[in-house]
Design a protein around this motif. Structure first.
Motif, PDB file in Angstrom:
ATOM      1  N   LEU A  58      -6.037   2.989  -1.763  1.00 52.19           N
ATOM      2  CA  LEU A  58      -4.876   2.153  -2.025  1.00 52.19           C
ATOM      3  C   LEU A  58      -4.928   1.719  -3.475  1.00 52.19           C
ATOM      4  N   GLN A  60      -2.166   0.256  -6.534  1.00 50.92           N
ATOM      5  CA  GLN A  60      -0.849  -0.189  -7.009  1.00 50.92           C
ATOM      6  C   GLN A  60       0.246   0.080  -5.971  1.00 50.92           C
ATOM      7  N   ASN A  61       0.041  -0.417  -4.759  1.00 52.15           N
ATOM      8  CA  ASN A  61       1.004  -0.317  -3.653  1.00 52.15           C
ATOM      9  C   ASN A  61       1.248   1.117  -3.171  1.00 52.15           C
ATOM     10  N   VAL A  62       0.350   2.048  -3.484  1.00 51.15           N
ATOM     11  CA  VAL A  62       0.465   3.420  -2.992  1.00 51.15           C
ATOM     12  C   VAL A  62      -0.754   3.719  -2.119  1.00 51.15           C
ATOM     13  N   PHE A  94       4.522   4.687  -0.274  1.00 46.82           N
ATOM     14  CA  PHE A  94       4.782   3.620  -1.231  1.00 46.82           C
ATOM     15  C   PHE A  94       5.067   2.359  -0.428  1.00 46.82           C
ATOM     16  N   LEU A  95       4.206   1.358  -0.581  1.00 44.89           N
ATOM     17  CA  LEU A  95       4.271   0.148   0.228  1.00 44.89           C
ATOM     18  C   LEU A  95       5.009  -0.964  -0.501  1.00 44.89           C
ATOM     19  N   GLY A  96       5.706  -1.785   0.259  1.00 38.53           N
ATOM     20  CA  GLY A  96       6.462  -2.893  -0.307  1.00 38.53           C
ATOM     21  C   GLY A  96       5.592  -4.081  -0.644  1.00 38.53           C
ATOM     22  N   GLU A  97       6.192  -5.045  -1.299  1.00 33.23           N
ATOM     23  CA  GLU A  97       5.490  -6.244  -1.737  1.00 33.23           C
ATOM     24  C   GLU A  97       5.249  -7.237  -0.599  1.00 33.23           C
ATOM     25  N   THR A  98       5.866  -7.003   0.558  1.00 33.07           N
ATOM     26  CA  THR A  98       5.756  -7.963   1.658  1.00 33.07           C
ATOM     27  C   THR A  98       4.527  -7.728   2.531  1.00 33.07           C
ATOM     28  N   SER A 100       0.264  -7.440   3.083  1.00 33.55           N
ATOM     29  CA  SER A 100      -0.997  -8.002   2.596  1.00 33.55           C
ATOM     30  C   SER A 100      -1.984  -6.848   2.374  1.00 33.55           C
ATOM     31  N   LEU A 101      -1.990  -6.301   1.179  1.00 32.04           N
ATOM     32  CA  LEU A 101      -2.755  -5.087   0.893  1.00 32.04           C
ATOM     33  C   LEU A 101      -4.261  -5.299   0.826  1.00 32.04           C
ATOM     34  N   GLU A 119       1.537  -8.084   7.482  1.00 33.48           N
ATOM     35  CA  GLU A 119       2.560  -8.613   6.596  1.00 33.48           C
ATOM     36  C   GLU A 119       1.996  -9.851   5.911  1.00 33.48           C
TER      37      GLU A 119
END
Length: 141
Positions: A58, A60-62, A94-98, A100-101, A119
């Motif tokens: 994971l 940068q949201n990828v 590609f994951l959204g900002e909402t 919890s990565l 989330e």
């Protein structure tokens, strides 16, 4: 003179199969994704893959999944049918900002890699105190 039959779409079909894959040799890892109980769940089909060959990263949201299914040892045998895909497969989401990565969980069972991404806590409104001269007043923010 030799008569040759040409197919103008043969090269296009070959290129399409390389990019998109076929049923027998998919280019991407098949997956299902859905939201359930406050999390995004993603199931990747990886039958016959050694769990040690799976790489999940994971950045940068990828979310990137890469796995290798090794070809069977066919030395000294005559293959009658060879339809099972083998090689290195990958998929990126590609994951959204909402989401919890920092709390991603992964599990591999019965040929399915399950990734659970909770989330993120929604931003809660809070009161901010503002002072004016001698008095203090709370304002909802």
């Amino acid at each position: 003179m030799v008569l040759m039959r040409t197919d103008p779409f043969r090269e296009l079909d070959r290129l399409t199969q390389q990019v998109l894959g076929t049923v027998a040799r998919p280019a991407l890892i098949p997956m299902d994704a859905y939201r359930h109980e406050g999390a995004l769940l993603v199931h990747f089909d990886l039958p016959g893959v050694d769990p040690d060959s799976i790489d999940l990263s994971l950045e940068q949201n990828v979310l990137t999944v890469q796995a290798e299914r090794r070809a069977p040892d066919t030395e000294g045998v005559e293959m009658v049918v060879d339809e099972r895909p083998h090689g290195v497969f990958s998929r990126q989401l590609f994951l959204g900002e909402t989401l919890s990565l920092d709390q991603v969980e992964a599990n591999y069972d019965a040929g399915v890699l399950t990734v659970r991404i909770p989330e993120a806590e929604p931003a809660k409104p809070r009161k901010i105190e503002i002072s004016r001269g001698d008095e203090t007043k709370e304002i909802a923010g």
